[in-house]
Design a protein around this motif. Sequence first.
Motif, PDB file in Angstrom:
ATOM      1  N   ALA A  78      36.076  44.812  39.961  1.00  0.00           N
ATOM      2  CA  ALA A  78      36.791  44.720  38.679  1.00  0.00           C
ATOM      3  C   ALA A  78      36.869  43.266  38.229  1.00  0.00           C
ATOM      4  O   ALA A  78      36.746  42.947  37.045  1.00  0.00           O
ATOM      5  CB  ALA A  78      38.186  45.313  38.814  1.00  0.00           C
ATOM      6  N   MET A  79      37.050  42.358  39.207  1.00  0.00           N
ATOM      7  CA  MET A  79      37.089  40.936  38.891  1.00  0.00           C
ATOM      8  C   MET A  79      35.766  40.488  38.282  1.00  0.00           C
ATOM      9  O   MET A  79      35.731  39.764  37.283  1.00  0.00           O
ATOM     10  CB  MET A  79      37.355  40.147  40.165  1.00  0.00           C
ATOM     11  N   ALA A  80      34.686  40.968  38.905  1.00  0.00           N
ATOM     12  CA  ALA A  80      33.367  40.597  38.383  1.00  0.00           C
ATOM     13  C   ALA A  80      33.167  41.165  36.990  1.00  0.00           C
ATOM     14  O   ALA A  80      32.625  40.500  36.106  1.00  0.00           O
ATOM     15  CB  ALA A  80      32.279  41.118  39.320  1.00  0.00           C
ATOM     16  N   ILE A  81      33.647  42.404  36.773  1.00  0.00           N
ATOM     17  CA  ILE A  81      33.504  43.014  35.443  1.00  0.00           C
ATOM     18  C   ILE A  81      34.233  42.149  34.421  1.00  0.00           C
ATOM     19  O   ILE A  81      33.681  41.812  33.365  1.00  0.00           O
ATOM     20  CB  ILE A  81      34.066  44.450  35.421  1.00  0.00           C
ATOM     21  N   SER A  82      35.464  41.764  34.739  1.00  0.00           N
ATOM     22  CA  SER A  82      36.211  40.999  33.737  1.00  0.00           C
ATOM     23  C   SER A  82      35.565  39.638  33.517  1.00  0.00           C
ATOM     24  O   SER A  82      35.531  39.137  32.398  1.00  0.00           O
ATOM     25  CB  SER A  82      37.677  40.865  34.120  1.00  0.00           C
ATOM     26  N   SER A  83      35.016  39.066  34.583  1.00  0.00           N
ATOM     27  CA  SER A  83      34.333  37.787  34.420  1.00  0.00           C
ATOM     28  C   SER A  83      33.168  37.905  33.444  1.00  0.00           C
ATOM     29  O   SER A  83      33.004  37.082  32.538  1.00  0.00           O
ATOM     30  CB  SER A  83      33.860  37.303  35.783  1.00  0.00           C
ATOM     31  N   SER A  84      32.376  38.980  33.620  1.00  0.00           N
ATOM     32  CA  SER A  84      31.225  39.114  32.726  1.00  0.00           C
ATOM     33  C   SER A  84      31.681  39.462  31.313  1.00  0.00           C
ATOM     34  O   SER A  84      31.046  39.073  30.329  1.00  0.00           O
ATOM     35  CB  SER A  84      30.258  40.159  33.259  1.00  0.00           C
ATOM     36  N   MET A  85      32.808  40.186  31.190  1.00  0.00           N
ATOM     37  CA  MET A  85      33.321  40.492  29.854  1.00  0.00           C
ATOM     38  C   MET A  85      33.747  39.211  29.142  1.00  0.00           C
ATOM     39  O   MET A  85      33.516  39.043  27.940  1.00  0.00           O
ATOM     40  CB  MET A  85      34.502  41.471  29.946  1.00  0.00           C
ATOM     41  N   ILE A  86      34.363  38.311  29.911  1.00  0.00           N
ATOM     42  CA  ILE A  86      34.755  37.028  29.311  1.00  0.00           C
ATOM     43  C   ILE A  86      33.510  36.283  28.845  1.00  0.00           C
ATOM     44  O   ILE A  86      33.493  35.675  27.773  1.00  0.00           O
ATOM     45  CB  ILE A  86      35.555  36.186  30.330  1.00  0.00           C
ATOM     46  N   GLY A  87      32.443  36.396  29.646  1.00  0.00           N
ATOM     47  CA  GLY A  87      31.183  35.778  29.253  1.00  0.00           C
ATOM     48  C   GLY A  87      30.702  36.288  27.910  1.00  0.00           C
ATOM     49  O   GLY A  87      30.302  35.513  27.039  1.00  0.00           O
ATOM     50  N   VAL A  88      30.784  37.609  27.700  1.00  0.00           N
ATOM     51  CA  VAL A  88      30.367  38.190  26.419  1.00  0.00           C
ATOM     52  C   VAL A  88      31.220  37.644  25.284  1.00  0.00           C
ATOM     53  O   VAL A  88      30.717  37.242  24.230  1.00  0.00           O
ATOM     54  CB  VAL A  88      30.468  39.728  26.475  1.00  0.00           C
ATOM     55  N   ILE A  89      32.526  37.612  25.531  1.00  0.00           N
ATOM     56  CA  ILE A  89      33.426  37.158  24.468  1.00  0.00           C
ATOM     57  C   ILE A  89      33.131  35.702  24.110  1.00  0.00           C
ATOM     58  O   ILE A  89      33.129  35.322  22.948  1.00  0.00           O
ATOM     59  CB  ILE A  89      34.892  37.367  24.889  1.00  0.00           C
ATOM     60  N   PHE A  90      32.826  34.892  25.140  1.00  0.00           N
ATOM     61  CA  PHE A  90      32.492  33.490  24.874  1.00  0.00           C
ATOM     62  C   PHE A  90      31.268  33.365  23.994  1.00  0.00           C
ATOM     63  O   PHE A  90      31.172  32.469  23.172  1.00  0.00           O
ATOM     64  CB  PHE A  90      32.267  32.729  26.193  1.00  0.00           C
ATOM     65  N   PHE A  91      30.327  34.285  24.161  1.00  0.00           N
ATOM     66  CA  PHE A  91      29.129  34.195  23.325  1.00  0.00           C
ATOM     67  C   PHE A  91      29.463  34.457  21.871  1.00  0.00           C
ATOM     68  O   PHE A  91      28.966  33.787  20.973  1.00  0.00           O
ATOM     69  CB  PHE A  91      28.068  35.192  23.790  1.00  0.00           C
TER      70      PHE A  91
ATOM     71  N   GLN B 119      23.015  41.371  16.722  1.00  0.00           N
ATOM     72  CA  GLN B 119      22.450  41.161  15.398  1.00  0.00           C
ATOM     73  C   GLN B 119      23.320  41.757  14.293  1.00  0.00           C
ATOM     74  O   GLN B 119      23.048  41.554  13.118  1.00  0.00           O
ATOM     75  CB  GLN B 119      21.049  41.764  15.332  1.00  0.00           C
ATOM     76  N   ILE B 120      24.356  42.497  14.672  1.00  0.00           N
ATOM     77  CA  ILE B 120      25.242  43.057  13.656  1.00  0.00           C
ATOM     78  C   ILE B 120      26.067  41.930  13.053  1.00  0.00           C
ATOM     79  O   ILE B 120      26.691  41.152  13.786  1.00  0.00           O
ATOM     80  CB  ILE B 120      26.180  44.108  14.280  1.00  0.00           C
ATOM     81  N   PRO B 121      26.100  41.806  11.738  1.00  0.00           N
ATOM     82  CA  PRO B 121      26.812  40.667  11.141  1.00  0.00           C
ATOM     83  C   PRO B 121      28.323  40.900  11.046  1.00  0.00           C
ATOM     84  O   PRO B 121      28.906  40.795   9.986  1.00  0.00           O
ATOM     85  CB  PRO B 121      26.169  40.567   9.750  1.00  0.00           C
ATOM     86  N   SER B 122      28.945  41.231  12.130  1.00  0.00           N
ATOM     87  CA  SER B 122      30.409  41.363  12.120  1.00  0.00           C
ATOM     88  C   SER B 122      30.908  41.091  13.527  1.00  0.00           C
ATOM     89  O   SER B 122      30.495  41.758  14.473  1.00  0.00           O
ATOM     90  CB  SER B 122      30.809  42.765  11.685  1.00  0.00           C
ATOM     91  N   ASN B 123      31.762  40.100  13.659  1.00  0.00           N
ATOM     92  CA  ASN B 123      32.165  39.638  14.982  1.00  0.00           C
ATOM     93  C   ASN B 123      32.900  40.685  15.793  1.00  0.00           C
ATOM     94  O   ASN B 123      32.629  40.903  16.964  1.00  0.00           O
ATOM     95  CB  ASN B 123      33.043  38.399  14.847  1.00  0.00           C
ATOM     96  N   ILE B 124      33.866  41.339  15.135  1.00  0.00           N
ATOM     97  CA  ILE B 124      34.685  42.321  15.843  1.00  0.00           C
ATOM     98  C   ILE B 124      33.800  43.441  16.379  1.00  0.00           C
ATOM     99  O   ILE B 124      33.895  43.845  17.537  1.00  0.00           O
ATOM    100  CB  ILE B 124      35.724  42.933  14.871  1.00  0.00           C
ATOM    101  N   LEU B 125      32.897  43.927  15.509  1.00  0.00           N
ATOM    102  CA  LEU B 125      32.025  45.027  15.916  1.00  0.00           C
ATOM    103  C   LEU B 125      31.112  44.610  17.046  1.00  0.00           C
ATOM    104  O   LEU B 125      30.896  45.359  17.988  1.00  0.00           O
ATOM    105  CB  LEU B 125      31.190  45.494  14.727  1.00  0.00           C
ATOM    106  N   GLN B 126      30.582  43.387  16.955  1.00  0.00           N
ATOM    107  CA  GLN B 126      29.708  42.898  18.022  1.00  0.00           C
ATOM    108  C   GLN B 126      30.394  43.016  19.371  1.00  0.00           C
ATOM    109  O   GLN B 126      29.872  43.609  20.300  1.00  0.00           O
ATOM    110  CB  GLN B 126      29.376  41.427  17.784  1.00  0.00           C
ATOM    111  N   VAL B 127      31.597  42.446  19.451  1.00  0.00           N
ATOM    112  CA  VAL B 127      32.278  42.409  20.743  1.00  0.00           C
ATOM    113  C   VAL B 127      32.626  43.814  21.201  1.00  0.00           C
ATOM    114  O   VAL B 127      32.363  44.195  22.342  1.00  0.00           O
ATOM    115  CB  VAL B 127      33.541  41.533  20.665  1.00  0.00           C
ATOM    116  N   SER B 128      33.191  44.614  20.282  1.00  0.00           N
ATOM    117  CA  SER B 128      33.670  45.913  20.753  1.00  0.00           C
ATOM    118  C   SER B 128      32.501  46.836  21.100  1.00  0.00           C
ATOM    119  O   SER B 128      32.569  47.564  22.081  1.00  0.00           O
ATOM    120  CB  SER B 128      34.588  46.557  19.721  1.00  0.00           C
ATOM    121  N   LEU B 129      31.429  46.781  20.302  1.00  0.00           N
ATOM    122  CA  LEU B 129      30.291  47.636  20.631  1.00  0.00           C
ATOM    123  C   LEU B 129      29.585  47.157  21.888  1.00  0.00           C
ATOM    124  O   LEU B 129      28.981  47.945  22.611  1.00  0.00           O
ATOM    125  CB  LEU B 129      29.304  47.690  19.464  1.00  0.00           C
ATOM    126  N   ALA B 130      29.682  45.850  22.150  1.00  0.00           N
ATOM    127  CA  ALA B 130      29.050  45.339  23.366  1.00  0.00           C
ATOM    128  C   ALA B 130      29.641  45.999  24.603  1.00  0.00           C
ATOM    129  O   ALA B 130      28.951  46.209  25.599  1.00  0.00           O
ATOM    130  CB  ALA B 130      29.210  43.832  23.454  1.00  0.00           C
TER     131      ALA B 130
END
Lengths: 315, 681
Positions: free
Chosen positions: A300-313, B423-434
Motif C-alpha cells: 500500500a505504501m508503494a501504491i501511494s508513493s506511485s500515486m504521488i508520482g502521478v500527481i506530481f506529473f 493528453q486530455i486537456p483537463s487537469n482534474i480528469l487527467q489525475v482522476s482517470l489515471a
Amino acid sequence: MSDFSIFEYGLGIFQALLIIVLSPLIVGIMRKIKAKSQKRIGSGIFQLYYDIIKLLKKDEVVSDQSSWLFRYTPWINFVSIASAAFFIPVFLVYSPFGVVGDILFVVGLFALGRFFTMLAGLDVASSFGGLGSSREMMVSALLEPVLFMTIFVIALFYGGTNISTIVTSANDTSILIVPGVLFAMIAFFIIMMAETGKIPFDNPSTHLELTMIHESMVLEYSGKNLALMEWSHAIKQMILFALFVDIFFTWNFVEQISLVGISIGILFFIAKVSALASFTAFIETRVAKWRLFRVSDLIAMAISSSMIGVIFFFL
Amino acid sequence: MAENLFIVYAIFAFFSLGATLGLFTRGQKHHTYFTYIPSAFASLLTIILSVVVFSSENTHLTFFNIQHLFDFEIFIDGVSAFFLLIIGLISFAVSIYSLSYSKKFDDKKNNSALGMLFNIFILSMILVVISNNVFFFLIFWELMSLTSFFLVIYEHENKNNLKSGLIYLVMTHLGTGFIFASFILMYTQTGSFSFDSFRDVTIIPQYVKDIAFVLAFVGFGTKAGMVPLHTWLPKAHPSAPSNVSALMSAVMLKIAIYGIVRHLFDFNAVDGSPDYVWLGIGIIIVGSISALVGILYALIENDIKRALAFSSIENVGIIFIGLGFSVVFAAFHLQALSVLSFIASMFHTLNHSIFKGLLFMTAGSVYYSTHTKNIEELGGLIKKMPWTAMMFLIGSIAIVGLPPLNGFISEWLTLQSLLAVFQIPSNILQVSLAFTILVFALTIGLAGATFVRLFGITFLSKGRSTKAVNAVEVPKFMLIGKAILASSCVLLGILPFIGMNLIVSAFNLPYMSSSPFETISITNTSNSNFASLMMPGMLVILASVFVGVFVFVRIIGGKTKTIKYGTWDCGFGNLSEKTQYTATSLAEPIRRIFGVFYKPHNEVDVDFYTKENFYLKKSINVISTTKNIFDEKLYGKTISGSLFVLNKIRKIQSGKVNAYILYIMITLITLLLFVGFGTHE
C-alpha cells in the motif's frame, strides 16, 4: 525493424547474453555481502555458477504425482524470463529489439513465468507447494497495481512504455531531481524487493514454512529443472536491477560504438548493478521478515508513493 | 445483394430444420446429429455472411410490409457483421461440441427440447443483431431472453436452477423495460420505429439522446451483467447445460454490448459535446466496479462454472472501460486515441467470446466426466483428461492476459489507452482517470490468481474424490469444438492484426494495416515511439531462446536420468489427498485481505473424547462461509422493503363486496374529476 544493421542486432543479442550470463554473479555478490554483514565468511561470489553446472549434470527426481506441467514449467519459466532480457538496454541507450515489445510486455513475460511456477507448486500434491502458490497469488495480485502505476509514472515522464524510448529520454535529461520520478523510484524499489523475493516479503535462504514463498513452490525440483529455476530467478533479478539503473541512474551509456567505449560501458553497468545489489543486500540484513499480512501495508505504501508520482506529473 | 438475401434465408432454414428435427428425432440413435449438424452449418453460413458484408457493402433488406410501422427490415452493416462473426464462430464450435455433450441428457424425458431451444436461441441472437426496427428488435430480444430462460431451467429437477431461472426472468425483463423506455423516448422525438430515423442526428435534442442512452445503458448493462445489476448472471449462466452456458456467456453478453455500441456510436454519434465526457466517465466507473467486483467473487467461488460466470462480469467491465475511454477521448476531439480505445474494447469483446466459450466448454467437459462442478472434489484431471486440461490451460492463459495469447493483446491495448489520459486537456480528469489503472491492474492481478486456482485445483495434484479419480477423457467431438476456439486464441495472439483489421473495417475506422505481420505501434506527442508490440517477432525470440537454452543444457549437462519418486512428505509417509491445499485455503490470504467484500466467517466446532481434557480432540469441524454483499445488502434489503410495502397494500384486498364497490365509486369520481378538469382548458 529495418532501422538497425546486423551489427546492432549482434550488439543487442550480446546485451541480452550479458544479462543472462552475469546474473548468477550478482546473486553471488549479494550473498557475500549478506554473509559479511552477518559476520560470516560466506561462499565465493561464483558459487551459483558452480551450483548451476553441477545441477545440470545431476539426475532428476520427480514426484510421481506430478504431470507434464511440472516438468515443462522450468523451461517455460526460463524461456519467458530470458526472452525479457532482450528488451533491456545494458551499455547502449536502446535495445534493437525494443520494437518487438515494451515494458508491459516484459511484465507480461514475468507474469507468464510466475503463472506456470504457481501451477507447478500445486502440481506435486504437497502442502508446501500449495502454501507457496497461495502466498505468491496474494503478493503478485496486490503487487500488480503498484507495478502498473509505477510504469504509468515512468511512461508519463519519459514519453513511452517502450524501454528504449524511456532510457533514451532518461539519459537526455538530468531528471533525477524531479520529485515525481523519485517517488516512482521508491515504488520501483519496493516492487523489486517483492518480485525477487527479498526479506520483508520472502526469505529465500530458509526452508521454514513460516517464511517461504518462492522456495516452497520450487521445493520439489531437482537436477536440470532446479538449475533452470534458480538461474531464471537470478535473471529476473538482474533484469529488474538493470531496469532500475537504466531508468534512474543513467550515467555512462555508450554513445559511439567502439571497443573501448563498449568495454567501459559494460564495466560501468556491472559497477552500477553491483552497487545496487550491495545496497539491496545491506537493506535485507537490516530488516526482519514481515508477517505475511503486513506485507500488504508495504505494498500500500508503494501504491501511494506511485500515486504521488502521478500527481506530481500533473501538478 | 441477392446472394446475401439467399444466405439469410439459408441460415433461417437451417436453424429451423435443426429445431424441428431436434423435436421429432427424439429417442433415435443418432438424434444429436440431426439437431446440431444443421446448426453448425447455419453458423458457418453466418460467418460467410459476415465475411461477405465485410468485403462488400452494407446490406439493407425489407421483408413483409405489414404496415409501415412494422416493417421487418434487415440491415447488416459492419457493426452487425462483426457481431455476426462472433455469433457464428462460437456457435459453430459449440454446435460441434454439443454433438457429444448433449448425449449426457439422453436418458432425460425432454431431451428433444434442448436441441430445439438451442437452435432457436442462436437464431434469435442473429435476428437481434440484423433487425433494423424497434418492434422486431424487441421481439427477437424477448425471444432470446425467453429461450435462454427455458434453457436455464432445462435441468429443473434441481431446485436451485429453477430459482436462478426465476431471478434471471425478473432481471432480464427489468432490463428490457429500460431498453423499451429508451426506444419509446426516441420514438416520441422521431415518430418512427425504424432505426434509420434514430440515426438522423439532427432531429433529436441532445438532452433526450443523453437520457435515452442512459436508459439503454442500464437496460443492456443488465444483460451484460454490469454491477450492481449483475446478480442474476452468476446464477443463471452456470445453471444452463454447459453448451448453453458457453453461448450465454460468450455470445449473449456480446449482444448486449452490441446494443450499447449501436446506441452510442450509431444513434448517438458521439461528438465533441461535453455531455459525452460525463457519459464516458459513467461508463468507466461502471466498468471499473464491474471488473473488480466480478473478479473478486470469481476468486473465492468453488463452483467452476459460477467462477467463470463471475469472470465474465469482470471482462464486461474491461470492455466497458475501453468503451468509456473511447467516448471521453472522442468528446475531447482526440480522434486517434478514441479509435485506439475502441479497438481495444472491441478486440476484447471478440477475445472474450473466444476464450470464455472455450472455458465454459472445458468446464462442461469436466462436469460431463466427473458429474460435479465443485472444484473441492476435483483434482488430478490433467492425467485423466490431458486434452481438456490443455484447452483449459490455453483458455486460462488467454483470459488472464498473458503473452503470447490473444487476451494479452487486448489488455495491452486497453492499458495503452489508459496511459494516454495525459493528453486530455483537463487537469482534474487527467489525475482522476489515471487512477483507473489501479483498479484495472488489480483486476488483472486477481484474474491471474483466480485462474491459477481454478486450473490448479481442478486439474493438478491428486484427485480429491472418487469422482475425480474415475474421470475419463471426453469424446472427440467435444475436443474438436474446444480445439477450434483454442486455436483461434493462439492465432489472434500471434497475429493480432487479423482481429484488428477486422474491427477497423467493421467499424469503418480511419486506420488500416496492410499485413497481419505488422507491428502495433503507438507514437507519442514528440513523434518518437511510445510503445510497440510485434507478436511474430516475439515468437522468434521465444523460440530462439528456447533452442539456445536447450542446446546449452544438453552440452553442459549431458544426458541424465529421471527417477520417479513420491513427493516429499517430511518423513511421515503416505501423503493423502487431504493434505493438499484446498480451493478455499488457496484463496484464504486474498479472502482475508478483501474481507469487506466477502464477510468471511469461520465456525470451528471441536469435539473432545472427554469433556475434562481439552487435549484429546476427537474431531474438528470447520465451516467456512462467505457472503455476497450485493445479494445480501442490496437485493436482500430491496426485496424485504418491497415485501413490507406490498404487505401494507394487501390490506385493501379485504374480500368484502361493499369495500370493492367503494373502490369503484372512488375511481369513477376521480376519473370524472380528471375528465372535467381536462375539458376546461
